[in-house]
Design a protein around this motif. Structure first.
Motif, PDB file in Angstrom:
ATOM      1  N   ASP A 189       2.391  -1.667   3.139  1.00 26.31           N
ATOM      2  CA  ASP A 189       2.080  -2.427   1.920  1.00 26.31           C
ATOM      3  C   ASP A 189       3.311  -2.819   1.113  1.00 26.31           C
ATOM      4  O   ASP A 189       3.295  -2.795  -0.129  1.00 26.31           O
ATOM      5  CB  ASP A 189       1.113  -1.639   1.011  1.00 26.31           C
ATOM      6  N   ILE A 190       4.383  -3.135   1.803  1.00 26.97           N
ATOM      7  CA  ILE A 190       5.585  -3.599   1.115  1.00 26.97           C
ATOM      8  C   ILE A 190       5.663  -5.121   1.245  1.00 26.97           C
ATOM      9  O   ILE A 190       5.537  -5.673   2.342  1.00 26.97           O
ATOM     10  CB  ILE A 190       6.870  -2.992   1.737  1.00 26.97           C
TER      11      ILE A 190
ATOM     12  N   ALA B 150       3.424  -1.277  -8.709  1.00 25.52           N
ATOM     13  CA  ALA B 150       2.563  -0.795  -7.617  1.00 25.52           C
ATOM     14  C   ALA B 150       1.733   0.373  -8.147  1.00 25.52           C
ATOM     15  O   ALA B 150       0.693   0.169  -8.766  1.00 25.52           O
ATOM     16  CB  ALA B 150       3.428  -0.413  -6.422  1.00 25.52           C
ATOM     17  N   ASN B 151       2.212   1.607  -7.974  1.00 24.83           N
ATOM     18  CA  ASN B 151       1.496   2.752  -8.554  1.00 24.83           C
ATOM     19  C   ASN B 151       1.803   2.937 -10.038  1.00 24.83           C
ATOM     20  O   ASN B 151       1.187   3.764 -10.701  1.00 24.83           O
ATOM     21  CB  ASN B 151       1.861   4.033  -7.798  1.00 24.83           C
ATOM     22  N   GLY B 152       2.781   2.225 -10.514  1.00 22.77           N
ATOM     23  CA  GLY B 152       3.106   2.290 -11.941  1.00 22.77           C
ATOM     24  C   GLY B 152       4.055   3.413 -12.321  1.00 22.77           C
ATOM     25  O   GLY B 152       4.334   3.614 -13.505  1.00 22.77           O
TER      26      GLY B 152
HETATM   27  P1  5GP Z   1       5.691   1.808  -8.690  1.00 24.52           P
HETATM   28  O1  5GP Z   1       6.565   2.771  -9.427  1.00 24.52           O
HETATM   29  O2  5GP Z   1       4.875   0.934  -9.598  1.00 24.52           O
HETATM   30  O3  5GP Z   1       4.853   2.481  -7.638  1.00 24.52           O
HETATM   31  O4  5GP Z   1       6.660   0.850  -7.854  1.00 24.52           O
HETATM   32  C1  5GP Z   1       7.469  -0.042  -8.524  1.00 24.52           C
HETATM   33  C2  5GP Z   1       8.875   0.005  -8.026  1.00 24.52           C
HETATM   34  O5  5GP Z   1       8.911   0.129  -6.604  1.00 24.52           O
HETATM   35  C3  5GP Z   1       9.577  -1.274  -8.388  1.00 24.52           C
HETATM   36  O6  5GP Z   1      10.663  -0.963  -9.239  1.00 24.52           O
HETATM   37  C4  5GP Z   1      10.047  -1.878  -7.066  1.00 24.52           C
HETATM   38  O7  5GP Z   1      11.447  -1.847  -7.015  1.00 24.52           O
HETATM   39  C5  5GP Z   1       9.465  -0.994  -5.979  1.00 24.52           C
HETATM   40  N1  5GP Z   1       8.373  -1.656  -5.210  1.00 24.52           N
HETATM   41  C6  5GP Z   1       7.064  -1.304  -5.191  1.00 24.52           C
HETATM   42  N2  5GP Z   1       6.380  -2.059  -4.327  1.00 24.52           N
HETATM   43  C7  5GP Z   1       7.253  -2.931  -3.795  1.00 24.52           C
HETATM   44  C8  5GP Z   1       7.134  -3.985  -2.819  1.00 24.52           C
HETATM   45  O8  5GP Z   1       6.069  -4.279  -2.252  1.00 24.52           O
HETATM   46  N3  5GP Z   1       8.257  -4.679  -2.533  1.00 24.52           N
HETATM   47  C9  5GP Z   1       9.453  -4.396  -3.130  1.00 24.52           C
HETATM   48  N4  5GP Z   1      10.510  -5.149  -2.784  1.00 24.52           N
HETATM   49  N5  5GP Z   1       9.616  -3.404  -4.038  1.00 24.52           N
HETATM   50  C10 5GP Z   1       8.527  -2.678  -4.365  1.00 24.52           C
END
Ligand code: 5GP
Length: 191
Positions: free
Chosen positions: A18-19, A129-131
């Motif tokens: 899921d990236i 994504a997950n925040g």
């Molecule tokens: P969270 O903390 O919301 O789970 O993820 C957010 C952080 O993870 C962002 O700062 C970003 O750098 C990275 N990230 C999350 N998902 C993706 C994705 O699908 N692609 C990329 N390039 N970065 C992501």
């Protein structure tokens, strides 16, 4: 933001786990002209909101936040550091987050010199994504006594819980593209 959705469809790639890879305009190479359109769109969405500081997180947030600053009166951009650095001030706000892309916990740090109770903060990041990254930044804002005015995200993965959790806590979250679903064949659907 239609132009962003078009760019994601034309230039993005879906990787296993899921990236979404958009490193030709956002995460590695930066399309500055396009990022200016992103900045203008955030300014429109946060019109009337008083902001005197933008907070982001290294590394990918820095380019976006710096360009967005131009649309918020060139206010200073503070980026949370992820690694202990010898020259970082001793007086710091510190929080912890789990990295979605690296699959591990990390600490974030912001010097107390750059965030205080007088600040009205807009958090900017490339992805939600997950925040966890934004929640760690929000924690730092709360520790400093500053006001969190909103969160601006370039791409939200709407099928992950971060956005919903943040909005439930009463924060204004503006995501310029919300991906509803994506698959390994590269199909990407937006909300
Ligand atoms: P969270 O903390 O919301 O789970 O993820 C957010 C952080 O993870 C962002 O700062 C970003 O750098 C990275 N990230 C999350 N998902 C993706 C994705 O699908 N692609 C990329 N390039 N970065 C992501």
């Amino acid at each position: 933001m239609e132009l962003l959705k078009k760019k994601i469809v034309e230039e993005g790639r879906v990787l296993p786990g899921d990236i979404l890879k958009v490193d030709n305009f956002l995460n590695h190479q930066v399309d500055v002209r396009f990022m200016e359109a992103v900045g203008a769109e955030f300014a429109r969405r946060f019109e009337g909101v008083e902001v005197n500081k933008i907070l982001t997180i290294e590394t990918s947030g820095i380019a976006v936040a710096s360009i967005v600053s131009k649309y918020f009166g060139y206010c200073p951009v503070v980026f949370a550091k992820k690694m202990d650095s010898l020259n970082l001030d001793k007086e710091i706000y510190c929080s912890e987050a789990f990295s979605f892309t690296k699959n591990r916990n990390y600490r974030i740090m912001v010097s107390k010199r750059y965030l205080s109770a007088d600040d009205k903060v807009l958090i900017i990041d490339d992805f939600l994504a997950n925040g966890k990254a934004v929640l760690a930044l929000k924690d730092v804002v709360e520790q400093s006594g500053a006001e969190l005015e909103g969160v601006g995200i370039v791409i939200e993965k709407g099928f992950m819980p971060g956005g919903q959790e943040l909005r439930k806590s009463g924060v204004q979250v503006e995501s310029l593209a919300v991906v509803k679903a994506m698959d390994d064949e590269g199909n990407i659907e937006f909300e």
